[in-house]
Scaffold this active site. Structure first.
Site, PDB file in Angstrom:
ATOM      1  N   GLY A 105       0.853  -1.191   0.000  1.00 60.87           N
ATOM      2  CA  GLY A 105       0.000   0.000   0.000  1.00 60.87           C
ATOM      3  C   GLY A 105       0.874   1.221   0.000  1.00 60.87           C
ATOM      4  O   GLY A 105       2.065   1.140  -0.329  1.00 60.87           O
ATOM      5  N   LYS A 123       6.595  -5.212   8.117  1.00 64.37           N
ATOM      6  CA  LYS A 123       6.163  -4.083   7.306  1.00 64.37           C
ATOM      7  C   LYS A 123       7.371  -3.186   7.044  1.00 64.37           C
ATOM      8  O   LYS A 123       7.947  -2.617   7.964  1.00 64.37           O
ATOM      9  CB  LYS A 123       5.077  -3.329   8.076  1.00 64.37           C
ATOM     10  CG  LYS A 123       4.545  -2.102   7.414  1.00 64.37           C
ATOM     11  CD  LYS A 123       3.191  -1.798   8.037  1.00 64.37           C
ATOM     12  CE  LYS A 123       2.928  -0.327   8.188  1.00 64.37           C
ATOM     13  NZ  LYS A 123       1.671  -0.074   8.884  1.00 64.37           N
ATOM     14  N   ASP A 148      -7.225   6.389  12.078  1.00 63.24           N
ATOM     15  CA  ASP A 148      -7.253   5.819  10.736  1.00 63.24           C
ATOM     16  C   ASP A 148      -8.012   4.494  10.751  1.00 63.24           C
ATOM     17  O   ASP A 148      -7.549   3.495  10.207  1.00 63.24           O
ATOM     18  CB  ASP A 148      -5.824   5.658  10.194  1.00 63.24           C
ATOM     19  CG  ASP A 148      -5.783   5.643   8.669  1.00 63.24           C
ATOM     20  OD1 ASP A 148      -6.814   5.975   8.038  1.00 63.24           O
ATOM     21  OD2 ASP A 148      -4.730   5.285   8.117  1.00 63.24           O
TER      22      ASP A 148
END
Ligand SMILES: *[C@@H]1O[C@H](CO)[C@@H](O)[C@H](O)[C@H]1NC(C)=O
Ligand SMILES: *[C@@H]1O[C@H](CO)[C@@H](O)[C@H](O)[C@H]1NC(C)=O
Ligand SMILES: *[C@@H]1O[C@H](CO)[C@@H](O)[C@H](O)[C@H]1NC(C)=O
Ligand SMILES: *[C@@H]1O[C@H](CO)[C@@H](O)[C@H](O)[C@H]1NC(C)=O
Ligand SMILES: *[C@@H]1O[C@H](CO)[C@@H](O)[C@H](O)[C@H]1NC(C)=O
Ligand SMILES: *[C@@H]1O[C@H](CO)[C@@H](O)[C@H](O)[C@H]1NC(C)=O
Ligand SMILES: *[C@@H]1O[C@H](CO)[C@@H](O)[C@H](O)[C@H]1NC(C)=O
Ligand SMILES: *[C@@H]1O[C@H](CO)[C@@H](O)[C@H](O)[C@H]1NC(C)=O
Length: 911
Positions: free
Chosen positions: A633, A652, A750
């Site tokens: 992403g 990540k 978020d």
């Protein structure tokens, strides 16, 4: 042709300045509003007892003046209002309080009267609501009177505006009247044609001979009825006036008795024809009134433009009838009454031009622009619809779609998510708007062709360009973009101009940008070229200087260590070097030499938490040299990893070439190290070596809620209603812990489907705390902060006020709930504009307990009570006003109930 007769009220307007004062409370019928434009006093017209008031309260622009008005040999002063010509496109509006009136007649009267002594009568356009209603050319007639019939849509005030046209001079107006019409009037055939606005062309009282039009009080609705002598061959038929009283029940238009009592009746010839010059191709609406004033019944054919629209029409004595007709695409009109057996006749004729009312902009677009207006104070010139009657300033439209937005020379600060809601944009110009940081929130603009972000303070490219597939021109010159140019730009197939001039970019340009029809401008950068000459530039040593807010001073160091340090410190800042050594000392105990590049930040982060610090080597080994990508992403990619103890982890790797996202990296490590909860993804550790920002999480094999909702059909199918509720309950528990369980409180900022992850048993956990914010003071109700979040999930109130509260998470969570219910994404281009925005689209259905919009995959397989409960809480979560939203604890309680209702109903079905 326009009605230009001088009516009694005009005469009265003239003299009111000469102190005609009729002491009387207004006895006007309800809804009458009579504005004397530019007038300064209220007065009552002694001719018909209608009350007039100054127009001041209904208009904010323009100057009051007066014209000399000559009538019957004497000159008097007529007040009027003019709007100094401020160029084509400018407009001045009256806001008419029409309240709940279903249908109104609006009658402006425009007078020039050489008030300015220039002998230059103006030309201008007028609009009512969203429709341009026509042009006024005072060279052709002065005064100029229009009558419009307007059907209510919504909103309390009806905008009536005068628009300047090029070279047209200053628009001017002398009076404005609003008269209610009966519900359903003229609607018999009209409603079949959708939204429309009628402009009166002719209203004729057949057989009436007076010079002055007939009006109030004879017509209760104060329409102006003209004599018909002007309309050809009137001499063929006799005018009759016979005072018969009529039962008008059923004729909604309510024609006045005085109009019905006169008629043209054809006695000796075979046909009577009225010719109406229309001078303009269009759709026209015709109303004909017949009343039986003759002692015998008459019977005849009615023809419009040669076609029989009614044969053998019969008018009986004492009865009233009407015929309506829509003439489409005609430019002349004749109406013939042809003898069939006896005495063709007609009593009244109304002819209206049917003006099309443009479709309004989608609510998504309107609210996005309103949010921009509110949050920046930017002046778009007008309110009401952004595209109609004419587009707002700085906005461009194609029909009812906003296709261009040009804001510049102002302070936006950042590209806020609202811009991502303007889905139809083809041109977005935000040059010189002080936007800084990453290019973000524009990924949804798939139709965007020209993006001008020049003269700003942007520092990184972000990842939105991957989805802006229509981009043709990208202008980023004079920004502060750093690092290398991302390869992804090359995949924009239509790009033909990429301006990167005057940034701080360096490195080799991606070969993917080497295309025949693509011009890349690179001058004024550090070193940017397709050749490898800039290859080494990025290898220059640069000392990372991450910003960390929490920092305790170390105890003083041993003095001889200090000397060593100073020697080393020639490469960079003393402080950095001190820490480097310090870290090296501590870490050496645990690890070997491999760790000697750990930054001071990592060292600090270790102090915050029990999270483990990984070396880049370890990460590489664990992920098998970054082999299995399990997600990607804007942040970068996520890889599957296996730690030396066999534990599976998600790794990540943040894509952050410029160190700008460092804050969010530290933020996330910091927060996640403090909170541990079964419904929050847990952090195993991190790696922050040289410029790498790597987070190591527990591995959740179930993927994200978004993967499951929008992924393959089999995934969607397994996500039944009970499972969705379970996921919702879990995620709410996680958020409840953040809001109420942790200390300090945390606002996630978020919340979205792709940040809710599932483990193998479909337990849900909230992830991604990169934007999260701690509320440090115990009693703080909100934090003021720059708006961040994801388009489609963003709380509009937070957006407008920049005041962050827990209720913003509740809003986003409400959007997640709606997604689970409806099985669609928050923003989508598919379908008509009003379905683009999930919240706006779903709300009315769910509020009405209408479940037709429920996801096909769960339709018929949910308990209605359970759905009702979940839908109701979802709707309350997305209330615009944050104070009306429930707390996450309340949401959790409701969802638990909905879940248990669903489970109970399933188990009772099973037994
Ligand atoms: C106006 O009002 C006055 C006083 O009520 C009345 O005498 C007069 O007839 C009214 N005029 C009209 C045209 O209705
Ligand atoms: C109209 O009024 C404004 C202030 O309301 C004034 O500044 C302007 O000069 C006036 N214009 C004319 C042409 O009188
Ligand atoms: C206004 O009317 C005058 C006189 O008929 C005509 O000469 C002029 O062209 C018209 N102006 C516009 C803009 O239509
Ligand atoms: C009325 O209009 C029709 C069609 O436009 C035309 O054929 C006819 O001659 C007109 N009749 C008169 C009397 O003008
Ligand atoms: C009207 O029509 C009737 C029936 O056709 C006829 O008897 C009569 O003479 C006509 N009148 C005129 C004036 O044409
Ligand atoms: C940017 O806007 C400011 C006003 O906000 C203006 O003074 C400046 O000249 C503008 N710069 C450019 C390059 O347009
Ligand atoms: C972007 O805006 C700047 C400032 O107005 C202008 O100079 C430049 O030409 C624009 N870029 C494009 C591609 O139109
Ligand atoms: C654009 O950048 C160049 C090079 O840095 C600089 O000379 C110029 O003044 C900048 N223009 C503006 C309007 O800031």
């Amino acid at each position: 042709m326009t009605v230009t007769r001088c009516s009694p009220s005009l005469a009265l307007l003239l003299v009111h300045g000469l102190s005609v004062s009729v002491l009387l409370a207004s006895a006007d019928p309800p809804g009458f509003l009579s504005l004397s434009c530019g007038g300064s006093t209220s007065f009552v017209d002694s001719g018909n007892n209608i009350s007039w008031v100054p127009d001041g309260p209904y208009v904010t622009a323009g100057n009051a003046t007066a014209a000399n008005f000559v009538q019957g040999g004497s000159t008097s002063q007529l007040p009027l209002r003019f709007f100094a010509d401020s160029g084509p496109g400018s407009r001045a509006c009256f806001r008419l309080p029409v309240g709940n009136l279903p249908l109104v007649l609006v009658r402006p009267r425009f007078v020039y009267g050489n008030y300015d002594g220039m002998h230059r009568p103006p030309v201008f356009a007028v609009s009512l609501g969203r429709a341009i209603a026509g042009f006024v050319n005072l060279s052709q007639a002065d005064p100029w009177v229009e009558e419009f019939v307007w059907r209510r849509e919504k909103g309390a005030a009806l905008p009536f505006c005068l628009h300047s046209v090029a070279g047209g001079g200053s628009p001017v107006i002398s009076s404005l009247e609003v008269r209610p019409l009966p519900e359903g009037a003229y609607g018999t055939r009209l409603q079949e044609f959708g939204d429309n606005l009628l402009r009166k062309r002719f209203r004729i009282n057949c057989g009436y001979v007076d010079d002055e039009p007939l009006r109030y009080p004879l017509d209760y609705h104060d329409r102006l009825w003209d004599a018909d002598e002007g309309f050809s061959p009137s001499h063929l038929a006799a005018a009759f006036h016979i005072p018969v009283s009529f039962d008008l029940t059923g004729i909604k238009e309510n024609p006045p008795a005085s109009v019905l009592q006169t008629a043209r009746v054809l006695a000796r010839k075979t046909a009577l024809t009225y010719n109406f010059p229309l001078d303009k191709l269009g759709d026209y609406y015709v109303a004909l009134y017949f009343a039986g004033i003759m002692p015998v019944s008459s019977s005849f054919d009615v023809l419009i433009n040669g076609d029989v629209v009614h044969s053998d029409y019969t008018v009986e004595h004492g009865k009233v009838g009407s015929i309506f007709f829509m003439g489409k695409k005609i430019e002349s009109l004749n109406i013939t009454f042809r003898n069939n057996s006896f005495y063709p006749q007609v009593n009244g004729i109304e002819i209206y031009e049917v003006l099309e009312v443009p479709v309004e902009c989608s609510t998504t677009t309107v609210s996005a622009l309103q949010v921009i207006r509110q949050s920046t104070g930017f002046d778009f010139g007008w309110e009401d619809d952004p595209c109609s009657p004419k587009p707002w300033m700085h906005v461009g439209c194609d029909g009812n779609l906003v296709t261009s937005l040009k804001l510049s020379d102002m302070d936006l600060g950042a590209i806020t998510p609202t811009f991502g809601d303007l889905l139809d944009l083809k041109i977005l110009d935000l040059h010189n708007t002080s936007i800084a940081g990453e290019i973000t929130n524009l990924g949804t603009l798939q139709k965007l062709e020209i993006l001008n972000l020049s003269f700003n303070k942007l520092t990184s490219f972000g990842s939105d360009f991957n989805t802006m597939v229509s981009l043709q021109i990208l202008d980023l010159h004079n920004n502060s973009l750093e690092g290398a140019v991302p390869d992804g730009l090359g995949s924009l197939n239509y790009l033909h101009l990429l301006n990167l001039e005057n940034n701080r970019l360096h490195g080799v340009l991606p070969q993917s940008l080497k295309k025949e029809r693509l011009e890349v401008r690179t001058s004024g950068n550090l070193c940017l070229s397709f050749s490898s000459m800039c290859n080494n530039f990025s290898n220059h040593p640069s000392i990372p200087t991450p910003q960390v807010t929490v920092f305790d001073m170390e105890r003083p160091l041993h003095s001889n260590r200090k000397t060593v340090i100073i020697a080393i410190a020639t490469i960079g800042s003393v402080c950095f070097a001190i820490l480097l050594i310090l870290l090296a000392m501590i870490v050496q105990r645990r690890r070997r030499k491999e760790d000697d590049v750990i930054s001071r930040t990592s060292r600090e982060m270790q102090r915050w938490s029990a999270a483990r610090i990984f070396s880049y080597k370890e990460i590489k080994a664990a992920t098998n040299n970054f082999r299995d990508v399990i997600g990607s992403g804007g942040f970068g990619s996520v890889y599957l990893g296996k730690l030396s103890d066999g534990k599976l982890v998600a790794v990540k790797v943040r894509l952050d070439k410029t160190q700008l996202g460092a804050d969010s990296f530290f933020n996330e490590v910091h927060l996640l190290s403090q909170v541990r909860h079964q419904n929050l993804v847990s952090l195993e550790g991190f790696c922050h070596e040289s410029k790498q920002q790597i987070l190591v999480y527990e591995y959740l094999p179930g993927g994200s809620l978004a993967d499951n909702l929008y992924g393959s059909n089999s995934k969607r199918a397994t996500l039944n209603w009970a499972r969705r509720l379970k996921i919702a309950v879990d995620a709410a528990k996680g958020l409840d812990y953040l809001h109420n369980g942790s200390n300090p409180r945390i606002i996630h900022r978020d919340v979205k489907c792709s940040n809710i992850l599932l483990d193998a048993e479909i337990n849900a956990k909230v992830s991604d705390f990169g934007l999260s914010k701690q509320v440090l003071q115990v009693d703080a109700t909100h934090v003021t902060t720059a708006v961040k979040g994801t388009a489609g999930y963003l709380d509009p109130e937070y957006y407008a006020t920049q005041q962050l509260t827990e209720k913003s998470d509740v809003y986003s969570f409400g959007v997640v709930l709606l997604e689970m219910i409806c099985g669609r994404e928050p923003l989508s281009h598919v379908g008509p504009p009003d379905t683009y925005n999930l919240v706006l689209w779903a709300k009315p259905y769910l509020q009405a307990d209408s479940f037709e919009i429920v996801d096909e995959n769960i339709k018929g397989a949910f308990n209605p009570e359970s759905m009702k409960k979940a839908a109701s809480v979802a709707i309350r979560c997305v209330e615009r006003d944050a104070s009306h939203r429930p707390t996450i604890a309340e949401v959790l309680a409701e969802l638990k109930e909905a879940y248990s209702i669903q489970l109970t109903s399933m188990s009772s079905e099973a037994t």
